[in-house]
Design a protein around this motif. Structure first.
Motif: not given
Length: 212
Positions: A36-44, A127-133
């Motif tokens: 999920e974190i890799k998807n959030i970063l999307a290569g950034e 990133y905590q409990k499937n939520k991003i802040e």
């Protein structure tokens, strides 16, 4: 060169010196990074990714838990003989449910409040409990407290975000990251990014004043 310009250049040199002391390689955890974190970063590109054991101050949670347990003990004494005062027993049951809820919450904060913390050039994310802040670096101040050791440290960051409190005075939101490794390097990276944004804003102000 005027005094204001000299001050800006001095600050830039200090920031450059601090940046040169840091490794260009990003800080990564020993455990595998969730997809999920890799998807959030999307290569950034990122500065660091760490797994924090807690994102709340454990001292407050322990104190809250102790208070709840004491109240639970007192409540148990008060409702020990329900036949003498049935109404008090019913009220006690409702209070018991509330206390159990708060006890579970406190235990969760102590033992199950882990999160992934990601720092990039643009923002700090949790990133905590499937939520991003996420917080842009300009939303954070350089008031940073570091405690603990390199193997188990904590970082506390004061933000520029004001929390409105109906029951008391307004206060500034604090980001708390506890139970992380490489704490000093991560704190330096956080301060570096905050200073970069602070200097960018201040340079813009200086440019306007010079133009006038």
């Amino acid at each position: 060169m005027d005094e204001k310009t000299s001050l800006i250049e001095s600050d830039l040199k200090e920031t450059d010196k601090e940046s040169s002391d840091l490794n260009d390689e990003p800080i990564t955890p020993q455990e595998s990074i969730p997809a999920e974190i890799k998807n959030i970063l999307a290569g950034e590109h990122y500065d660091f990714i760490v797994h924090a054991k807690r994102t709340v101050f454990i001292g407050d949670s322990i104190l809250f838990l102790i208070i709840c347990l004491v109240m639970l003990f007192i409540l148990g004494i008060g409702t020990a003989e329900p036949h003498k005062n049935p109404m008090s027993f019913v009220v006690g049951l409702f209070l018991l449910l509330f206390l159990l809820y708060f006890i579970v919450t406190a235990i969760s904060d102590i033992f199950f409040n882990d999160a992934w913390i990601i720092g990039t050039s643009k923002k700090l994310s949790k990133y905590q409990k499937n939520k991003i802040e996420s917080f842009n670096w300009e939303e954070l101040t350089d008031v940073i407290k570091v405690n603990g050791t390199q193997e188990d440290g904590s970082i506390e960051i004061l933000t520029n975000i004001i929390i409105s409190n109906d029951e008391g005075p307004d206060y500034q939101k604090t980001i708390y990251i506890d139970g992380i490794k490489n704490v000093s390097q991560i704190a330096k990276l956080i301060r570096k990014r905050i200073n970069e944004n602070y200097l960018t804003i201040r340079n813009s102000i200086q440019w306007i004043s010079l133009k006038d």
